[in-house]
Design a protein around this motif. Structure first.
Motif, PDB file in Angstrom:
ATOM      1  N   ALA A  71       6.298  45.856  -2.761  1.00  0.00           N
ATOM      2  CA  ALA A  71       5.767  46.415  -4.002  1.00  0.00           C
ATOM      3  C   ALA A  71       4.244  46.517  -3.924  1.00  0.00           C
ATOM      4  O   ALA A  71       3.592  45.797  -3.169  1.00  0.00           O
ATOM      5  N   THR A  72       3.687  47.410  -4.744  1.00  0.00           N
ATOM      6  CA  THR A  72       2.228  47.521  -4.831  1.00  0.00           C
ATOM      7  C   THR A  72       1.694  46.281  -5.552  1.00  0.00           C
ATOM      8  O   THR A  72       2.446  45.575  -6.238  1.00  0.00           O
ATOM      9  N   ARG A  90       0.018  46.100  -8.241  1.00  0.00           N
ATOM     10  CA  ARG A  90       0.286  46.242  -9.683  1.00  0.00           C
ATOM     11  C   ARG A  90       1.751  45.940  -9.999  1.00  0.00           C
ATOM     12  O   ARG A  90       2.064  45.255 -10.970  1.00  0.00           O
ATOM     13  N   GLN A  91       2.664  46.469  -9.173  1.00  0.00           N
ATOM     14  CA  GLN A  91       4.088  46.196  -9.368  1.00  0.00           C
ATOM     15  C   GLN A  91       4.363  44.698  -9.219  1.00  0.00           C
ATOM     16  O   GLN A  91       5.156  44.137  -9.970  1.00  0.00           O
ATOM     17  N   THR A  92       3.699  44.083  -8.249  1.00  0.00           N
ATOM     18  CA  THR A  92       3.880  42.648  -8.024  1.00  0.00           C
ATOM     19  C   THR A  92       3.448  41.852  -9.252  1.00  0.00           C
ATOM     20  O   THR A  92       4.123  40.910  -9.663  1.00  0.00           O
ATOM     21  N   CYS A 149       7.702  41.094  -0.647  1.00  0.00           N
ATOM     22  CA  CYS A 149       8.261  42.403  -1.011  1.00  0.00           C
ATOM     23  C   CYS A 149       7.253  43.494  -0.686  1.00  0.00           C
ATOM     24  O   CYS A 149       6.086  43.222  -0.418  1.00  0.00           O
ATOM     25  N   ASN A 169       0.194  38.486  -4.702  1.00  0.00           N
ATOM     26  CA  ASN A 169      -0.670  39.348  -3.897  1.00  0.00           C
ATOM     27  C   ASN A 169      -1.496  38.593  -2.860  1.00  0.00           C
ATOM     28  O   ASN A 169      -2.661  38.880  -2.645  1.00  0.00           O
ATOM     29  N   ASN A 206       3.449  42.912 -12.329  1.00  0.00           N
ATOM     30  CA  ASN A 206       4.450  43.146 -13.376  1.00  0.00           C
ATOM     31  C   ASN A 206       5.708  42.318 -13.128  1.00  0.00           C
ATOM     32  O   ASN A 206       6.292  41.773 -14.073  1.00  0.00           O
ATOM     33  N   ILE A 207       6.119  42.220 -11.886  1.00  0.00           N
ATOM     34  CA  ILE A 207       7.276  41.377 -11.532  1.00  0.00           C
ATOM     35  C   ILE A 207       6.976  39.929 -11.873  1.00  0.00           C
ATOM     36  O   ILE A 207       7.805  39.222 -12.447  1.00  0.00           O
TER      37      ILE A 207
END
Length: 54
Positions: A15-16, A18-20, A13, A43, A22-23
């Motif tokens: 996503a950043t 940090r977003q990764t 994906c 990541n 959280n996911i």
């Protein structure tokens, strides 16, 4: 993109990092709430998935 086999999966994906993370936490929570276990490495820039490096 999501690729899965019986025991292994790979997701990509935009996503950043940090977003990764959280996911990842949300997915782990969903599995835990259903008495299931999952191992997630997030990541990664390079992975070896089913003998194919991408």
């Amino acid at each position: 993109m999501l690729v899965c086999t019986e025991t292994t999966g790979l997701a990509v994906c935009k996503a950043t990092p940090r977003q990764t993370e959280n996911i990842k936490k949300e997915i782990c929570k969903i599995f835990a709430n259903n008495n299931l276990k999952i191992e997630i490495d997030a990541n990664k820039k390079i992975v070896n998935f089913l003998d194919v490096t991408s």
